[in-house]
Design an enzyme around this catalytic site. Structure first.
Site: not given
Ligand SMILES: Nc1nc2c(ncn2[C@H]2C[C@H](O)[C@@H](COP(=O)(O)O)O2)c(=O)[nH]1
Ligand code: ADP
Length: 395
Positions: A192, A260
């Protein structure tokens, strides 16, 4: 003769060959544009460095290949005005470029030169492939760099399975993805792009970057919609990338694994933000509208064959958020992780989330217990990898 004649002719012939197949209005509009312009460059079909080199004047009839259904006749108008007809048989959904590659591979005497400018080249394949079938397979732009894949399906990337790893924040997706990456050369992992969200170029001012992840956590009502547009677009771009040549040349079970997907963007995060009131009704309607449009438009290119769901309790994830210590997440509360956990459970376990894409409704899900500390235990790691291997080979 300008190159536009090549595409105009071959495109027209393709359409005639397949009369009866619904032709996307975008394609017909595009062909008309090509006809109205003197060159492909003007028509925006190919970049100025793209070109097609055509040489000998021979007629080539390629034998039918099992499982390949559509016959494609390509009419090439050479610079001296001579017309050459090439016939080949390709999978339903293959692009014109795939057909050209098949013909070229039979030493028909021309070279398809593709510098691999992804955005524009994709437009070429995705518009033209619509002519071949109403149920297109994935097609990739950079065909000149791809070795032909083994087996009867010769349109390359369609053999590469696509799987996403889903799961709550800090459940261990990146750690697990790295484990997969080291487990098999047939698997390619794409993480990601969090660092991109943390640094939007020109977002602060012309010279400085802004941290959209931080902004979203600081003021979710103001920034959640913006965040979802950006995160979804970055996931879309990731999923549209062609697989690396290594996977295309693989004789095993090549799999592209994404951390994701465009689906969790909507059915986990955007949905959750809407339910929390951080995205309002108008923003949610707008988001869903363009999300559906884009996913349908790129349907076969972003569709997944499977999902790996890393499952752990929100408490375990909270512990790992603390261990990781990402600055933007310092104010993150257990309640938020519980809500995200529920969204995952509804989508992937209970199947009660309303989905809008047919293939996604029936997608196989491999559930793994991510609460186990696999990093320190090789037997757990091996067990995980064995399950993943089985899952991939069944897709
Ligand atoms: N509001 C959103 N936040 C998101 C999304 N995809 C990721 N995230 C955030 C959650 C974590 O703080 C960070 C990285 O995610 P990880 O689970 O990889 O640590 O980003 C989203 O679509 N919307
Ligand atoms: N199975 C696991 N056992 C123990 N710790 C883990 C495990 N998976 C991840 N971690 C740790 O948890 C934290 C978050 O992991 P990470 O892979 O970044 O999660 P995600 O990508 O899901 O946000 C990291 O400190 C990582 O070392």
């Amino acid at each position: 003769m300008p190159l536009s004649n090549y595409f105009t002719f071959s495109g027209g012939i393709l359409a005639l060959c397949l009369a009866g197949v619904r032709v996307n209005v975008h394609l017909t509009t595009h062909l008309i544009t090509v006809i109205q312009h003197s060159t492909l460059v003007d028509a925006g079909v190919m970049g100025s460095t793209d070109n097609l080199v055509l040489e000998p004047a021979v007629e080539v009839e390629l034998e039918a290949v099992p499982n390949q259904k559509a016959t494609v006749v390509v009419e090439v108008v050479k610079s001296n005005g001579q017309i050459h007809i090439y016939t080949t048989h390709v999978s339903k959904g293959a692009s014109l470029l795939t057909a050209l590659e098949l013909i070229r591979a039979k030493n028909a005497g021309f070279t398809v030169v593709r510098p691999g400018v992804f955005g524009r080249a994709t437009r070429t394949t995705s518009t033209l492939k619509t002519m071949v079938s109403a149920e297109p397979k994935r097609c990739y732009s950079d065909l000149s760099t791809c070795s032909p894949s083994p087996g009867p399906d010769r349109d390359g990337g369609a053999r590469v399975k696509r799987v996403s790893i889903e799961g709550n924040i800090a459940v261990g997706k990146s750690t697990f993805a790295r484990l997969l990456q080291s487990a098999s050369p047939d698997w390619e992992v794409v993480l990601e792009p969090v660092s991109k969200w943390q640094s939007i170029e020109g977002g602060g001012s012309e010279q400085t970057a802004s941290n959209l992840l931080h902004m979203m956590y600081q003021d979710p009502r103001r920034w959640s919609y913006t965040f979802q547009t950006h995160s979804c677009m970055s996931r879309m771009k990731t999923q549209l990338q062609p697989p690396p040549a290594r996977l295309l040349a693989s004789h095993g079970t090549p799999v592209q694994v994404y951390e994701r997907s465009v689906y969790s963007d909507r059915y986990i995060f955007a949905k959750n933000m809407f339910e929390l009131g951080c995205i309002n009704h108008t923003e949610w309607a707008v988001y869903q509208d363009w999300h559906t449009f884009l996913v349908e438009q790129f349907d076969h290119q972003v569709a997944l064959e499977g999902i790996i769901y890393l499952r752990a309790s929100p408490q375990k994830c909270m512990e790992r958020v603390g261990r990781r210590g990402r600055a933007e997440e310092s104010g993150l509360e257990l309640d938020y992780l519980e809500k995200l956990h529920t969204q995952h459970e509804k989508w992937l376990i209970e199947k009660s989330t309303e989905l809008h894409f047919e293939k996604l409704k029936h997608i196989p899900v491999l559930e793994l217990d991510a609460s186990v500390e696999f990093q320190s235990d090789p037997s757990v790691r091996n067990e995980f990898i064995a399950k993943v291997k089985d899952f991939f080979s069944g897709l």
